[in-house]
Design a protein around this motif. Structure first.
Motif, PDB file in Angstrom:
ATOM      1  N   GLY A 169       0.819  -1.216   0.000  1.00 58.55           N
ATOM      2  CA  GLY A 169       0.000   0.000   0.000  1.00 58.55           C
ATOM      3  C   GLY A 169       0.850   1.262   0.000  1.00 58.55           C
ATOM      4  O   GLY A 169       0.548   2.231  -0.707  1.00 58.55           O
ATOM      5  N   ILE A 170       1.922   1.264   0.769  1.00 55.45           N
ATOM      6  CA  ILE A 170       2.835   2.416   0.783  1.00 55.45           C
ATOM      7  C   ILE A 170       3.486   2.575  -0.582  1.00 55.45           C
ATOM      8  O   ILE A 170       3.637   3.696  -1.090  1.00 55.45           O
ATOM      9  CB  ILE A 170       3.889   2.262   1.905  1.00 55.45           C
ATOM     10  CG1 ILE A 170       3.205   2.409   3.276  1.00 55.45           C
ATOM     11  CG2 ILE A 170       5.022   3.268   1.745  1.00 55.45           C
ATOM     12  CD1 ILE A 170       4.081   2.035   4.458  1.00 55.45           C
ATOM     13  N   GLY A 171       3.878   1.465  -1.208  1.00 58.05           N
ATOM     14  CA  GLY A 171       4.448   1.534  -2.554  1.00 58.05           C
ATOM     15  C   GLY A 171       3.469   2.140  -3.549  1.00 58.05           C
ATOM     16  O   GLY A 171       3.836   2.944  -4.393  1.00 58.05           O
ATOM     17  N   TYR A 172       2.201   1.749  -3.434  1.00 57.25           N
ATOM     18  CA  TYR A 172       1.165   2.315  -4.310  1.00 57.25           C
ATOM     19  C   TYR A 172       1.038   3.813  -4.073  1.00 57.25           C
ATOM     20  O   TYR A 172       0.934   4.590  -5.022  1.00 57.25           O
ATOM     21  CB  TYR A 172      -0.180   1.626  -4.056  1.00 57.25           C
ATOM     22  CG  TYR A 172      -1.283   2.135  -4.950  1.00 57.25           C
ATOM     23  CD1 TYR A 172      -1.424   1.646  -6.240  1.00 57.25           C
ATOM     24  CD2 TYR A 172      -2.182   3.091  -4.515  1.00 57.25           C
ATOM     25  CE1 TYR A 172      -2.429   2.099  -7.081  1.00 57.25           C
ATOM     26  CE2 TYR A 172      -3.189   3.561  -5.334  1.00 57.25           C
ATOM     27  CZ  TYR A 172      -3.312   3.062  -6.621  1.00 57.25           C
ATOM     28  OH  TYR A 172      -4.305   3.534  -7.442  1.00 57.25           O
ATOM     29  N   TRP A 173       1.064   4.239  -2.826  1.00 57.85           N
ATOM     30  CA  TRP A 173       0.996   5.664  -2.496  1.00 57.85           C
ATOM     31  C   TRP A 173       2.180   6.411  -3.117  1.00 57.85           C
ATOM     32  O   TRP A 173       2.006   7.492  -3.689  1.00 57.85           O
ATOM     33  CB  TRP A 173       0.970   5.829  -0.975  1.00 57.85           C
ATOM     34  CG  TRP A 173       0.938   7.252  -0.525  1.00 57.85           C
ATOM     35  CD1 TRP A 173      -0.142   8.087  -0.487  1.00 57.85           C
ATOM     36  CD2 TRP A 173       2.051   8.015  -0.049  1.00 57.85           C
ATOM     37  NE1 TRP A 173       0.235   9.316  -0.022  1.00 57.85           N
ATOM     38  CE2 TRP A 173       1.585   9.295   0.256  1.00 57.85           C
ATOM     39  CE3 TRP A 173       3.400   7.729   0.138  1.00 57.85           C
ATOM     40  CZ2 TRP A 173       2.407  10.301   0.748  1.00 57.85           C
ATOM     41  CZ3 TRP A 173       4.231   8.718   0.630  1.00 57.85           C
ATOM     42  CH2 TRP A 173       3.727   9.991   0.924  1.00 57.85           C
ATOM     43  N   ILE A 174       3.376   5.825  -3.011  1.00 58.10           N
ATOM     44  CA  ILE A 174       4.570   6.441  -3.621  1.00 58.10           C
ATOM     45  C   ILE A 174       4.378   6.553  -5.132  1.00 58.10           C
ATOM     46  O   ILE A 174       4.677   7.578  -5.738  1.00 58.10           O
ATOM     47  CB  ILE A 174       5.843   5.643  -3.272  1.00 58.10           C
ATOM     48  CG1 ILE A 174       6.160   5.772  -1.779  1.00 58.10           C
ATOM     49  CG2 ILE A 174       7.030   6.079  -4.128  1.00 58.10           C
ATOM     50  CD1 ILE A 174       7.220   4.809  -1.269  1.00 58.10           C
ATOM     51  N   TYR A 175       3.883   5.470  -5.757  1.00 65.49           N
ATOM     52  CA  TYR A 175       3.619   5.472  -7.199  1.00 65.49           C
ATOM     53  C   TYR A 175       2.662   6.601  -7.570  1.00 65.49           C
ATOM     54  O   TYR A 175       2.900   7.345  -8.522  1.00 65.49           O
ATOM     55  CB  TYR A 175       3.059   4.118  -7.629  1.00 65.49           C
ATOM     56  CG  TYR A 175       2.384   4.139  -8.982  1.00 65.49           C
ATOM     57  CD1 TYR A 175       3.131   4.223 -10.149  1.00 65.49           C
ATOM     58  CD2 TYR A 175       0.996   4.119  -9.081  1.00 65.49           C
ATOM     59  CE1 TYR A 175       2.510   4.273 -11.385  1.00 65.49           C
ATOM     60  CE2 TYR A 175       0.373   4.164 -10.299  1.00 65.49           C
ATOM     61  CZ  TYR A 175       1.134   4.241 -11.468  1.00 65.49           C
ATOM     62  OH  TYR A 175       0.521   4.299 -12.672  1.00 65.49           O
ATOM     63  N   LYS A 176       1.561   6.732  -6.832  1.00 63.80           N
ATOM     64  CA  LYS A 176       0.565   7.753  -7.148  1.00 63.80           C
ATOM     65  C   LYS A 176       1.134   9.153  -6.950  1.00 63.80           C
ATOM     66  O   LYS A 176       0.875  10.053  -7.747  1.00 63.80           O
ATOM     67  CB  LYS A 176      -0.694   7.568  -6.276  1.00 63.80           C
ATOM     68  CG  LYS A 176      -1.511   6.352  -6.633  1.00 63.80           C
ATOM     69  CD  LYS A 176      -1.978   6.364  -8.062  1.00 63.80           C
ATOM     70  CE  LYS A 176      -3.339   6.954  -8.191  1.00 63.80           C
ATOM     71  NZ  LYS A 176      -3.899   6.841  -9.539  1.00 63.80           N
ATOM     72  N   LYS A 177       1.909   9.357  -5.894  1.00 66.36           N
ATOM     73  CA  LYS A 177       2.546  10.670  -5.657  1.00 66.36           C
ATOM     74  C   LYS A 177       3.506  11.007  -6.787  1.00 66.36           C
ATOM     75  O   LYS A 177       3.537  12.117  -7.288  1.00 66.36           O
ATOM     76  CB  LYS A 177       3.282  10.694  -4.318  1.00 66.36           C
ATOM     77  CG  LYS A 177       2.390  10.753  -3.135  1.00 66.36           C
ATOM     78  CD  LYS A 177       1.770  12.112  -3.050  1.00 66.36           C
ATOM     79  CE  LYS A 177       0.946  12.232  -1.796  1.00 66.36           C
ATOM     80  NZ  LYS A 177       0.143  13.440  -1.777  1.00 66.36           N
TER      81      LYS A 177
END
Length: 183
Positions: A169-177
């Motif tokens: 989930g944190i990786g996805y957040w980084i991707y979206k940012k």
């Protein structure tokens, strides 16, 4: 134990764990790169046969993802001695050694799955949502825990499932940012 001593000890253990993880990563990297290169060659062959060309970014992300998955499998399953450990810990965050070990193991499990959250949304025919990435992160974590249990090469822990899913989930957040900055 005083608070300052606790934090110093926690930092020392964190540095030791990061060093150990880095050494294992360096050991796993050559085989991971070979698998990535084979993936690249297979994709090129498929392109030539089908007359279809992948976009360059998609091919790069796919090769990196396959390399990452192979390295993750080496670190979590294949580099461990088989037939040694066959335990299941149902209650999360009850580790011997107290809070410092809980923090260290939790951080390492989160960090291990951050790349999955970054790569997954970029692979495939449809863009993945946060829920898709969390489900895939959880599923991959369940697979790792199941293999560790079957091969008796690790402790099957619910906290690993939680932290690995959180890492995805944190990786996805980084991707979206990052994606938001590119637009």
């Amino acid at each position: 134990m005083q608070k300052a001593d606790f934090y110093r000890l926690l930092l020392e253990r964190l540095i030791e764990n990061v060093q150990t993880m880095f050494e294992l990563l360096l050991f796993a990297l050559p085989l991971g790169i070979i698998v990535g290169a084979i993936t690249f060659l297979l994709m090129r062959r498929k392109e030539k046969k089908a007359g279809k060309q992948y976009c360059r970014g998609e091919k790069t992300v796919t090769v990196l993802f396959v390399t990452y998955i192979f390295i993750l499998a080496q670190l979590t399953i294949f580099f461990r001695p088989f037939g040694k450990i066959a335990e299941i810990e149902i209650i999360p965050f009850r580790r011997l050694g107290g809070l410092r070990y809980i923090v260290l193991y939790s951080l390492s499990n989160i960090i291990a799955f951050v790349p999955m959250g970054i790569f997954l949304p970029q692979i495939g025919w449809k863009k993945k949502t946060l829920l898709d990435v969390l489900v895939m992160g959880f599923f991959c974590s369940v697979l790792i825990e199941a293999f560790q249990l079957i091969l008796q090469c690790g402790v099957c822990q619910t906290e690993d499932l939680i932290m690995n899913t959180l890492g995805a989930g944190i990786g996805y957040w980084i991707y979206k940012k990052r994606k938001g900055k590119d637009n």
